[in-house]
Design a protein around this motif. Structure first.
Motif, PDB file in Angstrom:
ATOM      1  N   ALA A  48      -6.402   5.052   5.102  1.00  0.00           N
ATOM      2  CA  ALA A  48      -7.105   5.654   6.546  1.00  0.00           C
ATOM      3  C   ALA A  48      -8.410   5.249   6.285  1.00  0.00           C
ATOM      4  N   LYS A  49      -9.104   5.447   5.127  1.00  0.00           N
ATOM      5  CA  LYS A  49     -10.597   4.972   5.027  1.00  0.00           C
ATOM      6  C   LYS A  49     -10.876   3.557   5.001  1.00  0.00           C
ATOM      7  N   ALA A  50     -10.130   2.833   4.258  1.00  0.00           N
ATOM      8  CA  ALA A  50     -10.303   1.152   4.445  1.00  0.00           C
ATOM      9  C   ALA A  50      -9.889   0.859   5.750  1.00  0.00           C
ATOM     10  N   GLY A  51      -8.953   1.431   6.557  1.00  0.00           N
ATOM     11  CA  GLY A  51      -8.855   0.804   8.052  1.00  0.00           C
ATOM     12  C   GLY A  51     -10.094   1.050   8.693  1.00  0.00           C
ATOM     13  N   LYS A  52     -10.921   1.791   8.471  1.00  0.00           N
ATOM     14  CA  LYS A  52     -12.164   1.760   9.114  1.00  0.00           C
ATOM     15  C   LYS A  52     -13.235   0.796   8.945  1.00  0.00           C
ATOM     16  N   ILE A  53     -13.137  -0.112   7.771  1.00  0.00           N
ATOM     17  CA  ILE A  53     -13.918  -1.176   7.629  1.00  0.00           C
ATOM     18  C   ILE A  53     -14.035  -2.210   8.956  1.00  0.00           C
ATOM     19  N   GLN A  54     -15.128  -2.456   9.327  1.00  0.00           N
ATOM     20  CA  GLN A  54     -15.324  -3.456  10.402  1.00  0.00           C
ATOM     21  C   GLN A  54     -14.639  -4.637  10.198  1.00  0.00           C
ATOM     22  N   GLY A  55     -13.646  -4.871  11.016  1.00  0.00           N
ATOM     23  CA  GLY A  55     -13.042  -6.379  10.834  1.00  0.00           C
ATOM     24  C   GLY A  55     -11.609  -6.107  10.475  1.00  0.00           C
ATOM     25  N   VAL A  56     -11.373  -4.979   9.948  1.00  0.00           N
ATOM     26  CA  VAL A  56     -10.064  -4.859   9.316  1.00  0.00           C
ATOM     27  C   VAL A  56      -9.085  -4.311  10.345  1.00  0.00           C
ATOM     28  N   SER A  57      -7.953  -4.894  10.588  1.00  0.00           N
ATOM     29  CA  SER A  57      -7.143  -4.611  11.871  1.00  0.00           C
ATOM     30  C   SER A  57      -5.953  -3.669  11.398  1.00  0.00           C
ATOM     31  N   ALA A  58      -5.576  -3.950  10.003  1.00  0.00           N
ATOM     32  CA  ALA A  58      -4.383  -3.007   9.395  1.00  0.00           C
ATOM     33  C   ALA A  58      -4.684  -2.866   7.864  1.00  0.00           C
ATOM     34  N   VAL A  59      -4.127  -1.624   7.304  1.00  0.00           N
ATOM     35  CA  VAL A  59      -3.986  -1.565   5.995  1.00  0.00           C
ATOM     36  C   VAL A  59      -2.508  -1.527   5.982  1.00  0.00           C
ATOM     37  N   ILE A  60      -1.748  -2.331   4.917  1.00  0.00           N
ATOM     38  CA  ILE A  60      -0.518  -2.389   4.868  1.00  0.00           C
ATOM     39  C   ILE A  60       0.147  -2.111   3.447  1.00  0.00           C
ATOM     40  N   ARG A  61       1.184  -1.028   3.328  1.00  0.00           N
ATOM     41  CA  ARG A  61       1.582  -0.932   1.939  1.00  0.00           C
ATOM     42  C   ARG A  61       2.426  -2.034   1.538  1.00  0.00           C
ATOM     43  N   ASP A  62       1.869  -2.720   0.343  1.00  0.00           N
ATOM     44  CA  ASP A  62       2.664  -3.774  -0.492  1.00  0.00           C
ATOM     45  C   ASP A  62       4.063  -3.247  -0.891  1.00  0.00           C
ATOM     46  N   ALA A  63       4.954  -3.030  -0.065  1.00  0.00           N
ATOM     47  CA  ALA A  63       6.282  -2.890  -0.586  1.00  0.00           C
ATOM     48  C   ALA A  63       6.942  -3.519  -1.766  1.00  0.00           C
ATOM     49  N   GLU A  64       7.442  -3.007  -2.675  1.00  0.00           N
ATOM     50  CA  GLU A  64       8.257  -3.724  -3.804  1.00  0.00           C
ATOM     51  C   GLU A  64       9.633  -3.560  -3.674  1.00  0.00           C
ATOM     52  N   ILE A  65      10.525  -4.605  -3.586  1.00  0.00           N
ATOM     53  CA  ILE A  65      11.832  -4.485  -3.256  1.00  0.00           C
ATOM     54  C   ILE A  65      12.713  -5.405  -3.858  1.00  0.00           C
ATOM     55  N   GLN A  66      14.012  -5.213  -4.044  1.00  0.00           N
ATOM     56  CA  GLN A  66      14.960  -6.302  -4.988  1.00  0.00           C
ATOM     57  C   GLN A  66      15.305  -7.396  -3.726  1.00  0.00           C
ATOM     58  N   TRP A  67      14.474  -8.665  -3.958  1.00  0.00           N
ATOM     59  CA  TRP A  67      14.797  -9.658  -3.186  1.00  0.00           C
ATOM     60  C   TRP A  67      16.233 -10.226  -3.474  1.00  0.00           C
ATOM     61  N   LEU A  68      16.506 -10.480  -4.735  1.00  0.00           N
ATOM     62  CA  LEU A  68      17.917 -10.953  -5.287  1.00  0.00           C
ATOM     63  C   LEU A  68      18.318 -10.305  -6.364  1.00  0.00           C
ATOM     64  N   THR A 125       7.532   3.012  11.438  1.00  0.00           N
ATOM     65  CA  THR A 125       7.773   1.721  12.130  1.00  0.00           C
ATOM     66  C   THR A 125       6.564   0.783  12.253  1.00  0.00           C
ATOM     67  N   LYS A 126       5.541   1.487  12.298  1.00  0.00           N
ATOM     68  CA  LYS A 126       4.252   0.752  12.352  1.00  0.00           C
ATOM     69  C   LYS A 126       4.054  -0.013  11.150  1.00  0.00           C
ATOM     70  N   ALA A 127       4.231   0.550  10.039  1.00  0.00           N
ATOM     71  CA  ALA A 127       3.955  -0.195   8.739  1.00  0.00           C
ATOM     72  C   ALA A 127       4.786  -1.373   8.673  1.00  0.00           C
ATOM     73  N   VAL A 128       6.213  -1.148   8.815  1.00  0.00           N
ATOM     74  CA  VAL A 128       7.071  -2.389   8.951  1.00  0.00           C
ATOM     75  C   VAL A 128       6.690  -3.225   9.863  1.00  0.00           C
ATOM     76  N   GLN A 129       5.996  -3.085  10.931  1.00  0.00           N
ATOM     77  CA  GLN A 129       5.707  -4.001  11.981  1.00  0.00           C
ATOM     78  C   GLN A 129       4.576  -4.661  11.388  1.00  0.00           C
ATOM     79  N   GLU A 130       3.568  -4.020  10.836  1.00  0.00           N
ATOM     80  CA  GLU A 130       2.461  -4.765  10.416  1.00  0.00           C
ATOM     81  C   GLU A 130       2.608  -5.647   9.098  1.00  0.00           C
ATOM     82  N   LEU A 131       3.691  -5.177   8.467  1.00  0.00           N
ATOM     83  CA  LEU A 131       4.090  -6.010   7.413  1.00  0.00           C
ATOM     84  C   LEU A 131       4.811  -7.388   7.867  1.00  0.00           C
ATOM     85  N   LEU A 132       5.572  -7.184   8.760  1.00  0.00           N
ATOM     86  CA  LEU A 132       6.133  -8.426   9.679  1.00  0.00           C
ATOM     87  C   LEU A 132       4.945  -9.167  10.149  1.00  0.00           C
TER      88      LEU A 132
END
Length: 433
Positions: free
Chosen positions: A43-63, A242-249
């Protein structure tokens, strides 16, 4: 992620002030990776000027290599029939026959001067059928080098090496041969050897491949993200955002678009969940569904070794994802659906011979099946096209060449299983000449 393709000035200083730490800069696309123990950091980093989104870097099983159907070919020692090639196992590479790769080689197309980046797990960098074609290697997995680490009785086959061999195993009289045997490989580890990894590693890998001068990127990996934003994180907690997934995409889209703009053809496996994208649109598959990515479904024979001259090589694999427009093209990926455990005359199960043989073990070979095996067949054909074009080539023109030369299988025109058709190496390079 910034609001443009450039990062805010003094980003590292501002992040540090907010008790965060910048761990990586993706300057080309205006993104950075950051860690922080502060639960309110996003939330704090999202207020840095020029930052449009702060996205969670999800870790998953790709294969999941542990769940793959594999069969080791290390003990196999047979000579080829009159294949016109010196590789001892070439006659077992039915996928090359399906896409008419030998005819493409005879026409002079071998991928010379083309660089193909393989984003995957670790690799056997000293494999005798790979090492002469490896231009470079790198790892974006913290604590794990690009070299695959075998664990006896747990994990001894490398998914990444298997994929790399299908693309560009050398024409050297050993083992197998790649679709583009004269192409150079840029091997990029973006997943742990166990198949898990974060989105940021994949995105960093794409940018690295571009910087290394890749003409083609192959990603035999994938994950289905819920469009509604509900998923379990690595700790088993339900996330509903939903927003987090969309921002990741959006972030992934920015990276794949950048790669294409830099002249790189990006190819990915469609996925192995048997998902009908026309009916079930609850998931979006990444990276296959990202902008400018060519998605590959899987084809396979059933009982090929029993009747190698007459068996249909283009059946729809039992596991492949399908749908329109989820699939761009189809390519040989193999299958394990043969209904019995009967042995072939080689002493190998017939079902195993329906899979794809490649450089998956430390100094030997094994069979795997999946859209992970289909994608590198298509990437190899793309390399042949680019090589015949004299080198670098607009990705849109590469895709157009694939489309114009693909064998239209299934329903006429684009269909859910084969997309625009199963790739055909000989037709593709003949059109370029």
């Amino acid at each position: 992620m910034s609001s443009s393709n450039s990062l805010p000035s003094d980003l590292e200083g501002q992040v540090k002030f907010l008790k965060g730490n910048v761990t990586g800069l993706l300057k080309e696309v205006g993104m950075a990776t950051v860690t922080s123990t502060d639960p309110d950091f996003a939330a704090k980093a999202g207020k840095i000027q020029g930052v449009s989104a702060v996205i969670r870097d999800a870790e998953i099983q790709w294969l999941n290599p542990d769940n793959e159907k594999t069969f080791d070919a290390a003990a196999l020692n047979v000579n080829p029939a009159s294949s016109g090639d010196s590789e001892p196992y070439f006659f077992l590479q039915w996928g090359h026959t399906a896409i008419q790769a030998p005819a493409a080689w005879n026409a002079g197309a071998r991928g010379k001067g083309v660089k193909v980046a393989v984003l995957d797990t670790g690799f056997f960098l000293d494999h005798p059928d790979l090492k002469s074609n490896i231009a470079s290697s790198a790892s974006f997995v913290p604590g794990e080098p690009a070299q695959f680490k075998s664990i006896p009785n747990v994990r001894t086959s490398s998914h990444g090496s298997h994929v790399a061999g299908t693309i560009a195993a050398a024409d050297n009289g050993l083992g197998v041969i790649g679709v583009a045997p004269d192409a150079q490989l840029i091997l990029v580890k973006v997943l742990r050897d166990s198949g898990s990894g974060s989105f940021s590693w994949m995105m960093q890998g794409i940018l690295h491949a571009v910087a290394e001068g890749a003409d083609v990127i192959n990603m035999s990996l994938g994950a289905g993200l819920p469009r509604n934003g509900k998923f379990l994180d690595e700790n088993g907690n339900m996330i509903n955002d939903t927003k987090a997934v969309q921002e990741l995409l959006n972030a992934i889209s920015r990276v794949t678009t950048y790669a294409t703009q830099q002249g790189v053809t990006v190819i990915s496996s469609a996925g192995n969940d048997g998902n009908n994208g026309n009916k079930d649109q609850s998931l979006v598959y990444i990276p296959a569904s990202a902008p400018n990515v060519i998605s590959i479904s899987s084809t396979a024979p059933t009982g090929w070794f029993n009747n190698p001259l007459t068996t249909n090589l283009d059946g729809v694999a039992s596991y492949t994802n399908f749908g329109t427009p989820a699939v761009s093209f189809a390519a040989p990926g193999g299958d394990f659906s043969y209904p019995t455990n009967e042995l072939s005359s080689l002493g190998i199960p017939v079902w195993a011979l329906d899979m794809v043989l490649s450089t998956g073990t430390e100094r030997g070979y094994n069979w795997n099946a999946g859209t992970s095996m289909a994608s590198p067949h298509a990437a190899g054909v793309a390399a042949l096209i680019i090589g015949q074009n004299g080198g670098s080539m607009d990705p849109k023109k590469v895709e157009a060449a694939l489309r114009a030369s693909a064998d239209d299988l299934g329903k006429p025109g684009r269909d859910p299983y084969y997309g625009h058709g199963r790739v055909n190496a000989y037709k593709a390079v003949s059109a370029i000449q």
